[in-house]
Design a protein around this motif. Sequence first.
Motif, PDB file in Angstrom:
ATOM      1  N   GLU A   1     -78.985  60.991  79.731  1.00 19.70           N
ATOM      2  CA  GLU A   1     -79.711  59.973  80.483  1.00 19.70           C
ATOM      3  C   GLU A   1     -80.875  59.390  79.689  1.00 19.70           C
ATOM      4  OE1 GLU A   1     -81.000  61.376  84.259  1.00 19.70           O
ATOM      5  OE2 GLU A   1     -78.974  61.659  85.039  1.00 19.70           O
ATOM      6  N   GLU A   2     -81.391  60.151  78.727  1.00 16.21           N
ATOM      7  CA  GLU A   2     -82.570  59.697  77.988  1.00 16.21           C
ATOM      8  C   GLU A   2     -82.222  58.850  76.772  1.00 16.21           C
ATOM      9  OE1 GLU A   2     -85.676  62.417  77.214  1.00 16.21           O
ATOM     10  OE2 GLU A   2     -85.433  63.499  79.090  1.00 16.21           O
ATOM     11  N   CYS A   3     -81.164  59.227  76.055  1.00 17.43           N
ATOM     12  CA  CYS A   3     -80.853  58.501  74.817  1.00 17.43           C
ATOM     13  C   CYS A   3     -79.468  57.865  74.808  1.00 17.43           C
ATOM     14  CB  CYS A   3     -81.002  59.425  73.610  1.00 17.43           C
ATOM     15  SG  CYS A   3     -79.833  60.804  73.600  1.00 17.43           S
ATOM     16  N   ALA A   4     -78.693  58.064  75.891  1.00 22.50           N
ATOM     17  CA  ALA A   4     -77.349  57.479  76.045  1.00 22.50           C
ATOM     18  C   ALA A   4     -76.361  57.937  74.969  1.00 22.50           C
ATOM     19  CB  ALA A   4     -77.428  55.957  76.059  1.00 22.50           C
ATOM     20  N   THR A   5     -76.646  59.061  74.330  1.00 26.09           N
ATOM     21  CA  THR A   5     -75.752  59.626  73.322  1.00 26.09           C
ATOM     22  C   THR A   5     -74.848  60.673  73.971  1.00 26.09           C
ATOM     23  OG1 THR A   5     -77.432  59.331  71.612  1.00 26.09           O
ATOM     24  CG2 THR A   5     -75.634  60.846  71.114  1.00 26.09           C
ATOM     25  N   LEU A   6     -73.577  60.659  73.597  1.00 25.88           N
ATOM     26  CA  LEU A   6     -72.672  61.693  74.084  1.00 25.88           C
ATOM     27  C   LEU A   6     -73.184  63.045  73.602  1.00 25.88           C
ATOM     28  CD1 LEU A   6     -69.931  61.812  75.654  1.00 25.88           C
ATOM     29  CD2 LEU A   6     -68.859  62.145  73.419  1.00 25.88           C
ATOM     30  N   SER A   7     -73.416  63.973  74.530  1.00 23.26           N
ATOM     31  CA  SER A   7     -74.096  65.216  74.183  1.00 23.26           C
ATOM     32  C   SER A   7     -73.464  66.396  74.903  1.00 23.26           C
ATOM     33  CB  SER A   7     -75.578  65.139  74.573  1.00 23.26           C
ATOM     34  OG  SER A   7     -76.201  64.014  73.982  1.00 23.26           O
ATOM     35  N   LEU A   8     -73.726  67.582  74.364  1.00 23.04           N
ATOM     36  CA  LEU A   8     -73.299  68.829  74.996  1.00 23.04           C
ATOM     37  C   LEU A   8     -74.492  69.449  75.718  1.00 23.04           C
ATOM     38  CD1 LEU A   8     -70.679  68.616  73.374  1.00 23.04           C
ATOM     39  CD2 LEU A   8     -70.838  71.062  72.953  1.00 23.04           C
ATOM     40  N   PHE A   9     -74.272  69.812  76.984  1.00 23.82           N
ATOM     41  CA  PHE A   9     -75.341  70.367  77.803  1.00 23.82           C
ATOM     42  C   PHE A   9     -74.978  71.758  78.304  1.00 23.82           C
ATOM     43  CE2 PHE A   9     -76.109  65.816  78.084  1.00 23.82           C
ATOM     44  CZ  PHE A   9     -77.493  65.728  78.098  1.00 23.82           C
ATOM     45  N   HIS A  10     -76.030  72.547  78.567  1.00 25.08           N
ATOM     46  CA  HIS A  10     -75.852  73.822  79.264  1.00 25.08           C
ATOM     47  C   HIS A  10     -76.899  73.935  80.353  1.00 25.08           C
ATOM     48  CE1 HIS A  10     -79.392  76.012  77.606  1.00 25.08           C
ATOM     49  NE2 HIS A  10     -79.203  75.241  76.544  1.00 25.08           N
ATOM     50  N   ALA A  11     -76.604  74.738  81.374  1.00 23.19           N
ATOM     51  CA  ALA A  11     -77.550  74.933  82.474  1.00 23.19           C
ATOM     52  C   ALA A  11     -78.778  75.679  81.976  1.00 23.19           C
ATOM     53  CB  ALA A  11     -76.877  75.714  83.601  1.00 23.19           C
TER      54      ALA A  11
ATOM     55  N   ARG B   1     -77.486  67.496  86.767  1.00 23.81           N
ATOM     56  CA  ARG B   1     -76.703  66.440  87.414  1.00 23.81           C
ATOM     57  C   ARG B   1     -75.249  66.839  87.636  1.00 23.81           C
ATOM     58  NH1 ARG B   1     -81.389  64.119  88.512  1.00 23.81           N
ATOM     59  NH2 ARG B   1     -82.249  62.789  86.854  1.00 23.81           N
ATOM     60  N   ALA B   2     -74.794  67.862  86.953  1.00 22.50           N
ATOM     61  CA  ALA B   2     -73.374  68.229  87.035  1.00 22.50           C
ATOM     62  C   ALA B   2     -73.101  68.969  88.344  1.00 22.50           C
ATOM     63  CB  ALA B   2     -72.982  69.056  85.822  1.00 22.50           C
ATOM     64  N   ASP B   3     -71.928  69.556  88.445  1.00 21.70           N
ATOM     65  CA  ASP B   3     -71.437  70.160  89.687  1.00 21.70           C
ATOM     66  C   ASP B   3     -72.049  71.550  89.888  1.00 21.70           C
ATOM     67  OD1 ASP B   3     -70.038  70.984  91.877  1.00 21.70           O
ATOM     68  OD2 ASP B   3     -68.058  70.908  90.937  1.00 21.70           O
ATOM     69  N   GLU B   4     -72.993  71.656  90.846  1.00 20.35           N
ATOM     70  CA  GLU B   4     -73.612  72.957  91.103  1.00 20.35           C
ATOM     71  C   GLU B   4     -72.631  73.934  91.741  1.00 20.35           C
ATOM     72  OE1 GLU B   4     -77.516  73.269  92.714  1.00 20.35           O
ATOM     73  OE2 GLU B   4     -78.089  71.260  92.034  1.00 20.35           O
ATOM     74  N   GLN B   5     -71.644  73.414  92.448  1.00 17.45           N
ATOM     75  CA  GLN B   5     -70.636  74.297  93.041  1.00 17.45           C
ATOM     76  C   GLN B   5     -69.857  75.027  91.949  1.00 17.45           C
ATOM     77  OE1 GLN B   5     -68.178  72.341  95.919  1.00 17.45           O
ATOM     78  NE2 GLN B   5     -66.825  74.108  96.222  1.00 17.45           N
ATOM     79  N   ALA B   6     -69.616  74.343  90.833  1.00 14.58           N
ATOM     80  CA  ALA B   6     -68.936  74.992  89.706  1.00 14.58           C
ATOM     81  C   ALA B   6     -69.798  76.106  89.133  1.00 14.58           C
ATOM     82  CB  ALA B   6     -68.615  73.962  88.624  1.00 14.58           C
ATOM     83  N   LEU B   7     -71.143  75.909  89.120  1.00 15.91           N
ATOM     84  CA  LEU B   7     -72.042  76.970  88.662  1.00 15.91           C
ATOM     85  C   LEU B   7     -71.931  78.194  89.561  1.00 15.91           C
ATOM     86  CD1 LEU B   7     -75.342  75.100  87.679  1.00 15.91           C
ATOM     87  CD2 LEU B   7     -73.463  75.788  86.200  1.00 15.91           C
ATOM     88  N   ARG B   8     -71.867  77.958  90.874  1.00 15.02           N
ATOM     89  CA  ARG B   8     -71.752  79.082  91.820  1.00 15.02           C
ATOM     90  C   ARG B   8     -70.457  79.860  91.583  1.00 15.02           C
ATOM     91  NH1 ARG B   8     -73.723  74.950  95.261  1.00 15.02           N
ATOM     92  NH2 ARG B   8     -75.888  75.356  95.900  1.00 15.02           N
ATOM     93  N   ALA B   9     -69.401  79.141  91.268  1.00 14.23           N
ATOM     94  CA  ALA B   9     -68.096  79.789  91.094  1.00 14.23           C
ATOM     95  C   ALA B   9     -68.085  80.765  89.924  1.00 14.23           C
ATOM     96  CB  ALA B   9     -67.016  78.724  90.886  1.00 14.23           C
ATOM     97  N   VAL B  10     -68.968  80.560  88.925  1.00  9.08           N
ATOM     98  CA  VAL B  10     -68.980  81.449  87.760  1.00  9.08           C
ATOM     99  C   VAL B  10     -70.221  82.338  87.725  1.00  9.08           C
ATOM    100  CG1 VAL B  10     -67.583  79.843  86.405  1.00  9.08           C
ATOM    101  CG2 VAL B  10     -70.081  79.724  86.256  1.00  9.08           C
ATOM    102  N   GLY B  11     -71.004  82.335  88.810  1.00  3.25           N
ATOM    103  CA  GLY B  11     -72.162  83.221  88.903  1.00  3.25           C
ATOM    104  C   GLY B  11     -73.421  82.689  88.288  1.00  3.25           C
ATOM    105  N   LEU B  12     -73.517  81.365  88.090  1.00  2.00           N
ATOM    106  CA  LEU B  12     -74.711  80.772  87.502  1.00  2.00           C
ATOM    107  C   LEU B  12     -75.628  80.120  88.550  1.00  2.00           C
ATOM    108  CD1 LEU B  12     -73.239  79.067  84.297  1.00  2.00           C
ATOM    109  CD2 LEU B  12     -74.821  80.987  84.350  1.00  2.00           C
ATOM    110  N   ARG B  13     -75.352  80.350  89.826  1.00  2.00           N
ATOM    111  CA  ARG B  13     -76.169  79.712  90.861  1.00  2.00           C
ATOM    112  C   ARG B  13     -76.232  80.606  92.093  1.00  2.00           C
ATOM    113  NH1 ARG B  13     -80.356  77.082  91.533  1.00  2.00           N
ATOM    114  NH2 ARG B  13     -80.409  75.121  92.688  1.00  2.00           N
TER     115      ARG B  13
END
Length: 515
Positions: free
Chosen positions: A472-482, A503-515
């Motif tokens: 969102e800040e530089c509009a460059t395709l980037s890799l993110f982690h929680a 901004r990504a799917d928090e439900q997916a985080l819950r499914a793997v124990g990250l939320r």
Amino acid sequence: MSSTEQHEESSSDRLPFESVFDTVLSGWAFDRRVADGVCGPADLGAVRLIWLKNIGRDGVIATPDPAADDWRNDAPERLHLRAGDILLSSVVSGRPKAALVQEADLPAIAVSSLFVLRPAKPLSAEHARLILAFLRSDTVGALTAGYTFQRHLRRSQLKALELPNEDQALSAALADLAAAGQRLGEMAAEAGALAESVFDMNTSPEEARQRIIATGQLTRLRAVAAAQLDDPGFIVRTRYPYPIALRWRNVEVQKSADGQDDAQAKEYAAVLKAAETLLGYSALLTTALAHEAGITCKAIKAFKGKIATGQGGPGFGDWQRILQQIGAAEGMSKLPPEHPLHDLATLLADDEAEAACRSLGTKRNSRAHGREYLPAVSASKLNEAHDGLRLLLDRARFLADLQLLDVTNVVWDRHEQSDTITFRRLMGDHPVVPIESLRHAGPGRIATSLYLAGGDQGLHPLSPFLTCEKCEECATLSLFHADKEQGVLLQTSLDHGHCYQYRADEQALRAVGLR
């Protein structure tokens, strides 16, 4: 049979010789003085005689030559070769010669100084490749070491051998080496032929000069490109996963800025950031692969706990502990030998790598917590950090073979029962790369997400541990982690460090124990 039993059975690395080859024939010992059977290749019943000299060290049977080869029409039918037979030298000078008989080599018969090994059942191309490599090895050649005049292999020695079992990863590596060797050989032959054509009779010196300069340009460019592969920095910049390759390029840029204000301090900061990205990327791969395989360890649980319930996110020490502990995690020994987790477990598996990682971690923490006056970073401290980073990058060379794929579109073909996948291969120091496609037949359906293509020929999902999107800040395709800061869920970029609210799917985080 359970899946565990099947894996244990398939992972046995040796097979008794007689379980693979049920017949061992000696080459045809014909009487050369009898000329009645001599014929030409076009005659009725003509069979080519294959001698030891017709087999190259590379395992290739020479192409039939009607003028130079021997042909006979009186060869015994029982000795006629079949496609899939393996020829092995019974008289050995150095390493044994071995070759796989193809349809194009037939009709043919092996003569004295060769054994014919006939498989009990058809061998896969991969398994045949491994067996050929083994038969051409010093291990087999050493069986003849006791002979002084002519070194012979005996049939009884062959039957006592244990042959390699199927190993797709090793076979693929051998195939790649063979293809590379062939390609390099073709280039060398092309360059040699071009050089020899300089003074051809029908060519003037001016024409020859122009042709050599123009045609030789591609050959020279190939040589320059090949020479660059001897530079470890070039390999990292062009073949490593995008976040690591980009961070390394930043190190090289800062190094080339020597002489500018604070150049040494900026280079030092770039080195430490590159080290943290290398460990972070490797640890996040490890966590995603371990989750897929149903494996965990204390460090992975602690990392998940930080994101799910903590006030702060993971750091250098968390990444380091994940990579240190995964090798001893329960369930690792049950994974296939080519599974990418085994490679990741080797990254910090020796004392030298541990020491380099510990030193870089201490430097990173001192800088992060303001315990260093950066403009005064000494040359010795900078060189020490550089050496540690280079060591870890060298240990992580396996990452060049673990392809990072951003799948952007998937089309299911119900007739073929396969997905056609459109993707970006995020390898090298730039995120703008050509769109590619491949067909994937399973197991499992593929989604538009981030995947790792490993040496086990599988596609391993990395989301939500790693996601790929425009920043969102530089509009460059980037890799993110929680990530977490003061209890707020964030997403942080591995490649440039920008972070903002998740901004990504928090439900997916819950499914793997990250939320």
